[in-house]
Motif scaffolding. Structure first.
Motif, PDB file in Angstrom:
ATOM      1  N   GLU A  74      10.749  -0.815   2.817  1.00  0.00           N
ATOM      2  CA  GLU A  74      10.397  -1.635   2.323  1.00  0.00           C
ATOM      3  C   GLU A  74       8.592  -1.689   2.045  1.00  0.00           C
ATOM      4  OE1 GLU A  74      11.297  -4.815   4.661  1.00  0.00           O
ATOM      5  OE2 GLU A  74      10.501  -6.937   3.157  1.00  0.00           O
ATOM      6  N   TYR A  75       8.237  -1.073   3.387  1.00  0.00           N
ATOM      7  CA  TYR A  75       6.436  -1.006   3.227  1.00  0.00           C
ATOM      8  C   TYR A  75       6.580   0.117   2.575  1.00  0.00           C
ATOM      9  CZ  TYR A  75       7.341  -5.987   5.426  1.00  0.00           C
ATOM     10  OH  TYR A  75       7.508  -7.378   5.528  1.00  0.00           O
ATOM     11  N   VAL A  76       4.733   0.442   1.779  1.00  0.00           N
ATOM     12  CA  VAL A  76       4.643   1.737   1.623  1.00  0.00           C
ATOM     13  C   VAL A  76       3.151   1.685   2.180  1.00  0.00           C
ATOM     14  CG1 VAL A  76       3.541   2.064  -0.931  1.00  0.00           C
ATOM     15  CG2 VAL A  76       6.145   1.775  -0.039  1.00  0.00           C
ATOM     16  N   LYS A  96       2.249  -3.934   9.707  1.00  0.00           N
ATOM     17  CA  LYS A  96       4.254  -5.265   9.390  1.00  0.00           C
ATOM     18  C   LYS A  96       4.687  -3.947  10.069  1.00  0.00           C
ATOM     19  CE  LYS A  96       5.705  -8.523   7.385  1.00  0.00           C
ATOM     20  NZ  LYS A  96       5.124 -10.403   7.473  1.00  0.00           N
ATOM     21  N   ARG A 126       9.907   6.063  -3.636  1.00  0.00           N
ATOM     22  CA  ARG A 126      10.356   6.139  -2.139  1.00  0.00           C
ATOM     23  C   ARG A 126      11.821   7.493  -1.938  1.00  0.00           C
ATOM     24  NH1 ARG A 126       9.209   0.037  -0.975  1.00  0.00           N
ATOM     25  NH2 ARG A 126       7.932  -0.184  -2.417  1.00  0.00           N
ATOM     26  N   VAL A 177       0.454  -1.373  -5.180  1.00  0.00           N
ATOM     27  CA  VAL A 177       2.357  -0.879  -4.912  1.00  0.00           C
ATOM     28  C   VAL A 177       2.722  -2.341  -4.731  1.00  0.00           C
ATOM     29  CG1 VAL A 177       2.223   1.571  -6.083  1.00  0.00           C
ATOM     30  CG2 VAL A 177       2.340   1.157  -3.927  1.00  0.00           C
ATOM     31  N   PRO A 178       4.168  -2.779  -5.249  1.00  0.00           N
ATOM     32  CA  PRO A 178       5.424  -3.331  -4.170  1.00  0.00           C
ATOM     33  C   PRO A 178       5.029  -2.795  -3.095  1.00  0.00           C
ATOM     34  CG  PRO A 178       5.976  -2.742  -6.346  1.00  0.00           C
ATOM     35  CD  PRO A 178       4.016  -2.204  -6.266  1.00  0.00           C
ATOM     36  N   GLY A 179       4.672  -3.164  -1.777  1.00  0.00           N
ATOM     37  CA  GLY A 179       5.038  -3.228  -0.782  1.00  0.00           C
ATOM     38  C   GLY A 179       4.327  -2.683   0.157  1.00  0.00           C
ATOM     39  N   GLY A 180       3.124  -2.590  -0.995  1.00  0.00           N
ATOM     40  CA  GLY A 180       1.563  -2.774  -0.552  1.00  0.00           C
ATOM     41  C   GLY A 180       1.082  -3.823  -0.144  1.00  0.00           C
ATOM     42  N   VAL A 181      -0.464  -3.680   0.206  1.00  0.00           N
ATOM     43  CA  VAL A 181      -0.300  -5.374   0.326  1.00  0.00           C
ATOM     44  C   VAL A 181      -2.075  -5.830  -1.161  1.00  0.00           C
ATOM     45  CG1 VAL A 181      -1.215  -5.205   3.257  1.00  0.00           C
ATOM     46  CG2 VAL A 181      -3.354  -3.915   1.215  1.00  0.00           C
ATOM     47  N   ASP A 225       0.488 -13.270   7.069  1.00  0.00           N
ATOM     48  CA  ASP A 225       1.516 -12.861   7.276  1.00  0.00           C
ATOM     49  C   ASP A 225       1.803 -11.253   7.125  1.00  0.00           C
ATOM     50  OD1 ASP A 225       4.453 -12.854   7.743  1.00  0.00           O
ATOM     51  OD2 ASP A 225       4.882 -12.511   5.623  1.00  0.00           O
ATOM     52  N   ARG A 226       1.506 -10.843   5.959  1.00  0.00           N
ATOM     53  CA  ARG A 226       1.219  -9.464   5.129  1.00  0.00           C
ATOM     54  C   ARG A 226       0.276  -8.209   6.198  1.00  0.00           C
ATOM     55  NH1 ARG A 226       1.554  -5.092   5.464  1.00  0.00           N
ATOM     56  NH2 ARG A 226       2.481  -4.100   3.447  1.00  0.00           N
ATOM     57  N   ILE A 227      -0.687  -9.058   6.814  1.00  0.00           N
ATOM     58  CA  ILE A 227      -0.696  -8.623   7.818  1.00  0.00           C
ATOM     59  C   ILE A 227      -1.452  -8.773   9.416  1.00  0.00           C
ATOM     60  CG2 ILE A 227      -3.027  -7.814   5.959  1.00  0.00           C
ATOM     61  CD1 ILE A 227      -5.330  -8.487   7.082  1.00  0.00           C
ATOM     62  N   VAL A 247       6.241   5.716  -4.985  1.00  0.00           N
ATOM     63  CA  VAL A 247       6.125   5.590  -5.596  1.00  0.00           C
ATOM     64  C   VAL A 247       7.969   5.974  -6.743  1.00  0.00           C
ATOM     65  CG1 VAL A 247       5.903   7.083  -7.976  1.00  0.00           C
ATOM     66  CG2 VAL A 247       3.725   6.343  -7.076  1.00  0.00           C
ATOM     67  N   GLY A 284       0.402   1.126 -10.601  1.00  0.00           N
ATOM     68  CA  GLY A 284       0.877   2.139  -9.040  1.00  0.00           C
ATOM     69  C   GLY A 284       1.935   3.058  -9.615  1.00  0.00           C
ATOM     70  N   VAL A 285       3.039   2.798  -9.623  1.00  0.00           N
ATOM     71  CA  VAL A 285       3.669   3.231  -9.570  1.00  0.00           C
ATOM     72  C   VAL A 285       3.787   4.255 -11.001  1.00  0.00           C
ATOM     73  CG1 VAL A 285       7.299   3.695  -9.754  1.00  0.00           C
ATOM     74  CG2 VAL A 285       5.470   1.842  -8.241  1.00  0.00           C
TER      75      VAL A 285
END
Ligand SMILES: Cc1ncc(COP(=O)(O)O)c(C=O)c1O
Ligand SMILES: Cc1ncc(COP(=O)(O)O)c(C=O)c1O
Lengths: 354, 354
Positions: free
Chosen positions: B182-184, B205, B226, A187-191, A99-101, B224, A223-224
């Motif tokens: 949402e995505y990074v 995505k 956003r 990081v959140p929002g990444g994969v 789903d993510r990719i 980081v 990463g943040v």
């Protein structure tokens, strides 16, 4: 139900001697392959002799990394049965990664059937000795011969397998871990929560840096803010602090390990206190200073449990539990490996017979 | 100097009609291939008929995404000469990417020689019409048949090429851009500044999400805080605010575009005020409110300059320059494409004859 076409090899390979088994280098006699096209969906499931694959140089997997993989094991049970460990978890994660990719979803029953069929045809490849197993690698690659960033319209799903030796040959030795402060895994929002190639390519440089300094693996920080603990190499990580067991919560940048989940469920069943929450590297160092950092261990399919004996954060080295495996780590290791091989009665319903 | 073995095709393909040219789908008659092994380094350089490649299913590129690519163009000059545009920049970036994902460095002269040799042998494939070009795709893939996360010991470096049509068929139309929250795409410490597959798989995505809403591409914010603007799809981005031209500085998560660099040098040569600095999406929206957001454009090899006509940030839509290409964007576009085809005298030393 897949109608799997089977073409058996007429040149079975020599199986490696149990003591020669290395991880990921020798493959069994067969492989499972299934194709995807928009008009047909997943189709043409087959088991064929293990062999090279041929792709256009423009195949999207070579350029845009649209690829995913899973990793799991089949065990020769104590009673001769062949057991998989929670395969439905890997299958569920496959579809999360997909789903993510933007890889099309795969039917869960079909994927289990494919894995079972391959393991069954190559079951003589599953080594017998304690600690050995058949490592199973399902993976999907994007095959459109097209240079442009978009989801591929065609894919190959494959399953290959290799017999693997015991991870720990002479008892469980704790590993030395390098806390990475320069490079970031996710990081959140990444994969980061997807099992896709790019995460691993991105991790190699830090891993090499750790190796050069004499460390086995890297402990990743978020990463943040660059202070929360995430994972250790290709393992999730647990800390026992003052009797409480803590593991980083799944915030979107951490892979949801099957072993991680099993450890949590096991600890809950034992009535231990387990907490999933964010935890900073400073908190861990402070716990050590206060003398309450009791155990640290990684969890993953390859090693099951990997005790951490030393951490190095910005040159500050701490030794954990006298560089010995902790009692809890040992108990978890013994229980999970016991369940996996059927030596311990499975009250969780985790094992699936092939 | 590479000693390139050349095997010419004896079945040259039909070349597509100029008006049928699409991006990235039709490839020329030949390809360049070179192998890497630790003991031999890069070796066995050859040009062979364009053909599929055969790899083990366990080849590391399929599992761990250890792969890189570049993108550049060859132009049929107004005087019939074949011109490359700043190839040394792509070659330099190749080695930067290689360094980040632990692929061995490639000799810069060898890589230029390989590109020139392929373009030369397939020069009849370079279309003539205005705006057309030969797109060149050098790429490297990890080929070790091994399941385990570490740098591969073997690689393939390849160059393939495809004739591409004019990006703008009926004048330059501004695009609608979705500001992704949402995505990074990348963070400092990650691989955002490397041209490696995983970055692109991770981006699909959000791109699909933008497409579904009627937007051509995504504008990425930093992972980081956003709030800082990073890139637009596969382009760098520039803003003209109150006479000053601003582009996000290279903070480690942004690809250092060759076109970006060329635009900056061009603007400097023209005596324009160009600033590389961090810029928030809020600042851009405030500039728009104040009536001083004059132009927004993306820069990249494919389109050269792509004016942005609309931005959508959290449902707040703004129209830029009346949804028309700005005077500065047009002047940059005309100058760079003029230099690339030799129509404008190259005082920068940017063009390299094949
Ligand atoms: C990044 C990462 N984290 C954690 C794990 C552990 O997951 P599992 O327990 O499912 O093997 C793995 C291995 O699969 C991994 O690659
Ligand atoms: C992510 C990304 N940013 C920017 C660019 C623009 O770079 P260049 O001007 O070198 O084509 C590209 C394309 O190469 C890209 O893929």
């Amino acid at each position: 139900m897949l109608n799997i076409q089977i073409e058996k090899t007429n040149q079975p390979k020599q199986k490696p001697e149990p003591e020669e088994l290395v991880f990921g280098a020798v493959f069994t006699d067969h492989m499972f392959v299934m194709d995807y096209e928009i008009s047909q969906g997943w189709h043409n499931p087959k088991i064929v002799p293990y062999q090279p694959i041929t792709l256009e140089p423009s195949a999207m997997v070579f350029h845009y990394g649209q690829e995913m993989f899973e990793g799991m094991k089949a065990y020769k049970g104590v009673d001769g049965r062949v057991l998989l460990f929670r395969p439905e978890k890997n299958i569920e994660r496959t579809n999360k990664t997909n789903d993510r990719i933007c890889i099309p979803q795969i039917d869960e029953d079909d994927m289990l059937q494919a894995i079972k069929a391959l393991v069954d045809i190559d079951k003589d490849w599953i080594p017998n000795a304690g600690g050995t197993a058949l490592y199973i690698r399902p993976f999907i690659i994007a095959t459109d011969p097209y240079l442009g960033v978009r989801p591929s319209n065609t894919y190959k799903f494959m399953v290959i397998a290799c017999p693997v030796g015991a991870y720990y040959k002479e008892g469980i030795n704790p590993v030395k871990i390098w806390v990475e402060t320069e490079y970031v895994r996710a990081v959140p929002g990444g994969v980061g929560e997807a099992k896709t190639g790019g995460n691993y390519a991105a991790s190699i440089k830090a891993q090499m840096k750790a190796k050069e300094r004499g460390y086995t693996q890297v402990l990743w920080l978020d990463g943040v803010e660059r202070k929360y603990v995430e994972e250790v190499g290709t393992m999730n990580v647990f800390f026992k602090i003052n009797g409480e067991i803590i593991t980083p919560e799944l915030t979107g940048s951490i892979l949801a390990g099957v072993t991680r989940n099993s450890v949590i469920e096991l600890l809950n069943a034992w009535g231990e206190r387990v907490v999933e929450r964010r935890i900073t590297i400073d908190e861990i160092y402070e716990a050590h200073k206060a003398g309450i950092l009791e155990e640290v261990f990684g969890t993953g399919t390859a090693a099951v449990i990997s005790p951490v004996g030393e951490l190095n954060y910005r040159g500050d080295m701490i030794t954990i539990n006298n560089n010995e495996i902790g009692a809890l780590s040992q108990k978890i290791y013994d229980t999970i490996t016991g369940l996996q091989t059927g030596a311990i009665k499975d009250e969780f319903g985790w094992t699936v017979e092939v």
